[in-house]
Design an enzyme around this catalytic site. Structure first.
Site, mmCIF file in Angstrom:
data_model
loop_
_atom_site.group_PDB
_atom_site.id
_atom_site.type_symbol
_atom_site.label_atom_id
_atom_site.label_comp_id
_atom_site.label_asym_id
_atom_site.label_seq_id
_atom_site.Cartn_x
_atom_site.Cartn_y
_atom_site.Cartn_z
ATOM 1 N N GLU A 104 4.240 -6.490 1.585
ATOM 2 C CA GLU A 104 3.824 -6.845 0.225
ATOM 3 C C GLU A 104 3.682 -5.623 -0.696
ATOM 4 O O GLU A 104 2.587 -5.345 -1.193
ATOM 5 C CB GLU A 104 2.466 -7.563 0.273
ATOM 6 N N PRO A 105 4.736 -4.874 -0.934
ATOM 7 C CA PRO A 105 4.600 -3.717 -1.827
ATOM 8 C C PRO A 105 4.469 -4.138 -3.290
ATOM 9 O O PRO A 105 5.176 -5.034 -3.749
ATOM 10 C CB PRO A 105 5.911 -2.949 -1.606
ATOM 11 N N GLY A 140 0.776 -1.235 0.000
ATOM 12 C CA GLY A 140 0.000 0.000 0.000
ATOM 13 C C GLY A 140 0.806 1.283 0.000
ATOM 14 O O GLY A 140 0.242 2.368 0.116
ATOM 15 N N TYR A 149 -0.915 -1.489 -11.980
ATOM 16 C CA TYR A 149 -2.363 -1.501 -12.173
ATOM 17 C C TYR A 149 -2.816 -0.794 -13.451
ATOM 18 O O TYR A 149 -3.920 -0.258 -13.505
ATOM 19 C CB TYR A 149 -3.083 -0.904 -10.948
ATOM 20 N N CYS A 205 -14.915 5.002 -27.502
ATOM 21 C CA CYS A 205 -16.216 5.629 -27.680
ATOM 22 C C CYS A 205 -16.834 5.904 -26.325
ATOM 23 O O CYS A 205 -17.799 5.248 -25.916
ATOM 24 C CB CYS A 205 -17.134 4.728 -28.482
ATOM 25 N N GLU A 206 -16.254 6.829 -25.607
ATOM 26 C CA GLU A 206 -16.721 7.108 -24.268
ATOM 27 C C GLU A 206 -16.139 8.453 -23.841
ATOM 28 O O GLU A 206 -14.915 8.636 -23.890
ATOM 29 C CB GLU A 206 -16.225 5.986 -23.352
ATOM 30 N N ARG A 245 2.756 -1.498 -6.027
ATOM 31 C CA ARG A 245 2.846 -0.209 -6.704
ATOM 32 C C ARG A 245 4.181 0.499 -6.464
ATOM 33 O O ARG A 245 4.781 1.045 -7.390
ATOM 34 C CB ARG A 245 1.702 0.666 -6.197
ATOM 35 N N ARG A 292 -7.349 3.519 -14.619
ATOM 36 C CA ARG A 292 -7.338 4.106 -13.279
ATOM 37 C C ARG A 292 -8.016 5.486 -13.186
ATOM 38 O O ARG A 292 -8.714 5.756 -12.212
ATOM 39 C CB ARG A 292 -5.914 4.147 -12.714
HETATM 40 N N1 LLP Z 1 -1.215 -7.137 -0.451
HETATM 41 C C1 LLP Z 1 -2.536 -7.278 -0.553
HETATM 42 C C2 LLP Z 1 -3.219 -8.268 0.262
HETATM 43 C C3 LLP Z 1 -3.258 -6.482 -1.443
HETATM 44 O O1 LLP Z 1 -4.568 -6.625 -1.531
HETATM 45 C C4 LLP Z 1 -2.576 -5.524 -2.239
HETATM 46 C C5 LLP Z 1 -3.293 -4.691 -3.186
HETATM 47 C C6 LLP Z 1 -1.183 -5.413 -2.105
HETATM 48 C C7 LLP Z 1 -0.536 -6.229 -1.194
HETATM 49 C C8 LLP Z 1 -0.359 -4.440 -2.905
HETATM 50 O O2 LLP Z 1 -0.728 -3.133 -2.711
HETATM 51 P P1 LLP Z 1 0.181 -1.947 -3.338
HETATM 52 O O3 LLP Z 1 1.480 -1.946 -2.595
HETATM 53 O O4 LLP Z 1 0.374 -2.264 -4.775
HETATM 54 O O5 LLP Z 1 -0.628 -0.717 -3.128
HETATM 55 N N2 LLP Z 1 -6.197 -1.433 -8.521
HETATM 56 C C9 LLP Z 1 -5.994 -0.469 -7.461
HETATM 57 C C10 LLP Z 1 -5.190 -1.027 -6.340
HETATM 58 C C11 LLP Z 1 -5.791 -2.272 -5.764
HETATM 59 C C12 LLP Z 1 -4.927 -2.823 -4.698
HETATM 60 C C13 LLP Z 1 -5.345 -4.205 -4.370
HETATM 61 N N3 LLP Z 1 -4.542 -4.825 -3.381
HETATM 62 C C14 LLP Z 1 -5.306 0.759 -8.036
HETATM 63 O O6 LLP Z 1 -5.035 0.774 -9.233
HETATM 64 O O7 LLP Z 1 -5.042 1.720 -7.340
#
Ligand code: LLP
Length: 491
Positions: free
Chosen positions: A330-331, A288, A448, A418-419, A333, A387
């Site tokens: 768990e990074p 996150g 993403y 088309c949007e 992004r 996004r």
């Molecule tokens: N661990 C778990 C259990 C998760 O559900 C997620 C993301 C991550 C790790 C990784 O999170 P990150 O570090 O990438 O923020 N599609 C959305 C984001 C959905 C995130 C889902 N879970 C977007 O484009 O912002």
């Protein structure tokens, strides 16, 4: 009616968007490490110019800086290892494959000493194809199928993160029937609200993920779902309970939420260890961590977040008198997001005149001042970056194939779908002389974007090219018209 042009800030622009002092400059920290302009004014990455990449691979194209990916992965591993060395001997970093996954990336992740977080059978298939050891892979999901669970056991996965009581029973029974024990972590919802877009905040109660830590959330009086799961998991012969997991949301800048969640989970872990006479040796604090999509985003370096989280884990464990479990994160992004820009070719241009917004002094006599907003159409759109449509996400863009001395003009980069909501960059200042055939680069599209891409309007999904030390190679090829027609069963 009068018409305003020129290079001052447009009243149509959002407050956060400043007119850049230099439209040609790459604004930190949105770009991958090797991106720069060459002597001709063209953007280059890993030593290759955008016009070369366009010629070789076409547009739209996801352009990834491989060295930058590796550096960001290593930075998480090294800084968390350093911050937690005296607490639990280091941290296991699971790259969240849902943000962007292909075999090459799995290989890089493994080579840089990271593990892999997957969220479906399909993601497990990519992991298997890349040949990463199963013990370095985790599986997530709120609705895993029996087939996915069996696949996880076949691959000897290091951890299955269980999301519900019913899944816990299923995992245990499947493993027991195979004469095995599944290595399980329990995903809990610690009730920490991260300051982020509602759709990507996941640790509060009113959503589908995880086991609630609030009392009375099960049939058993006084027991939380989380506690019931700990009791059931530690009693099930098919389960090896490794520990607890939480993920509080996404695109979060401040470390406070992570630290608070860590503290809540440690308190719960200590209480459960004592009550059930068990040891849970692992604690995963999820992903996150935020990145910069626009010049006003201010992500923290991994080392700062690691230090803040380590301080809380250290003091909470000392207060509780427990040995710290092995920490993992768990990074997704924050590793891949900024490694990549999307390269588009400009097509149609159109400028509209928009009435003064009321807040900027719109006049009731009908004699309003109007301001120009230019629509810059590119050869992709919501099919390669959903996004902005899904989350109102803001992006930035820059003229990539040349520099320009022209005045800044408030622009909206739009796709070819088309949007009318098909917007790639809602507000950005681009040089007034941007023309058809120019190349634009949109940074921060590593996470993403490809992962959420679609074939809307039968557009082919772009390829992903990895550039490093002057060589560029496709790590995911773009779709062809044949791919698009392949699954159409004919007349
Ligand atoms: N661990 C778990 C259990 C998760 O559900 C997620 C993301 C991550 C790790 C990784 O999170 P990150 O570090 O990438 O923020 N599609 C959305 C984001 C959905 C995130 C889902 N879970 C977007 O484009 O912002």
């Amino acid at each position: 009616m009068s018409v305003q042009t020129g290079n001052t800030a447009s009243p149509l622009a959002p407050e956060w968007l400043a007119v850049p002092a230099d439209l040609n400059a790459l604004q930190e920290p949105m770009w991958a490490g090797s991106v720069q302009r060459n002597g001709l004014g063209e953007l280059t990455v890993g030593g290759r110019s955008v016009s070369e990449l366009k010629q070789q691979f076409g547009t739209p194209l996801f352009v990834m800086d491989e060295a930058d990916f590796r550096a960001r992965a290593r930075a998480f591993k090294d800084s968390f290892d350093a911050a937690f060395a005296d607490i639990c001997g280091g941290v296991d970093v699971y790259y969240a494959g849902k943000s962007f996954l292909c075999s090459a990336v799995v290989k890089w992740v493994e080579e840089e000493g990271l593990c892999l977080d997957t969220a479906s059978g399909g993601e497990l298939a990519v992991a298997a194809r890349a040949g990463i050891a199963g013990e370095r892979v985790a599986l997530h999901g709120n609705n895993k199928s029996d087939a996915e669970l069996n696949r996880a056991l076949d691959m000897g996965l290091g951890r299955i993160v269980v999301d519900s009581l019913s899944e816990l029973a299923r995992v245990g029974d499947i493993a027991q029937s195979r004469g095995e024990q599944a290595k399980v972590m329990l995903r809990l919802t610690p009730g920490v609200h991260a300051h982020t877009h509602e759709f990507i905040a996941t640790a509060h109660e009113d959503q589908k993920f995880g086991l609630s830590m609030a009392a009375d959330t099960t049939e058993q009086a006084g027991l939380s779902a989380a506690e019931e799961a700990v009791a059931a998991a530690s009693a099930h012969p098919g389960i090896d309970l490794l520990g607890l997991h939480c993920h509080i949301g996404s695109q979060i800048f401040e470390p406070d939420g992570f630290a608070l969640a860590a503290e809540k989970l440690l308190r719960f872990l200590a209480a459960m260890q004592e009550k059930y006479s068990i040891v849970m040796p692992e604690l995963d604090l999820g992903g996150g961590y935020g990145i910069a999509y626009t010049p006003v985003d201010t992500p923290r370096p991994a080392a700062d977040i690691a230090t803040a989280m380590a301080a809380v884990v250290r003091s909470t464990c000392a207060e509780l008198g427990i040995e710290s479990p092995r920490i993992s994160i768990e990074p997704g992004r924050a590793i891949v997001g900024s490694t990549t820009f999307t390269l588009y070719e400009v097509g149609t241009l159109k400028t509209v005149r928009v009435d003064t917004p009321a807040a900027s002094g719109g006049r009731e006599d009908g004699n309003n001042v109007t301001y120009p907003r230019r629509y810059v159409s590119v050869d992709g759109g919501m099919s390669d970056n959903a996004r902005p449509v899904l989350y109102d996400a803001d992006y930035s863009a820059i003229l990539a194939s040349r520099t320009s001395a022209a005045a800044p003009q408030l622009s909206r980069v739009v796709g070819k779908h088309c949007e009318s909501g098909d917007i790639v960059v809602r507000d950005v200042y681009l040089p007034e002389d941007v023309a058809a055939g120019d190349l634009l680069a949109v940074p921060g599209t590593g996470a993403y974007c490809w992962a959420l891409s679609s074939n809307y309007n039968y557009l082919a999904r772009p390829g992903v090219v990895a550039v490093r030390d002057g060589s560029a190679r496709l790590i995911v090829r773009g779709e062809t018209e044949e791919d698009l027609l392949n699954r159409d069963m004919g007349v």
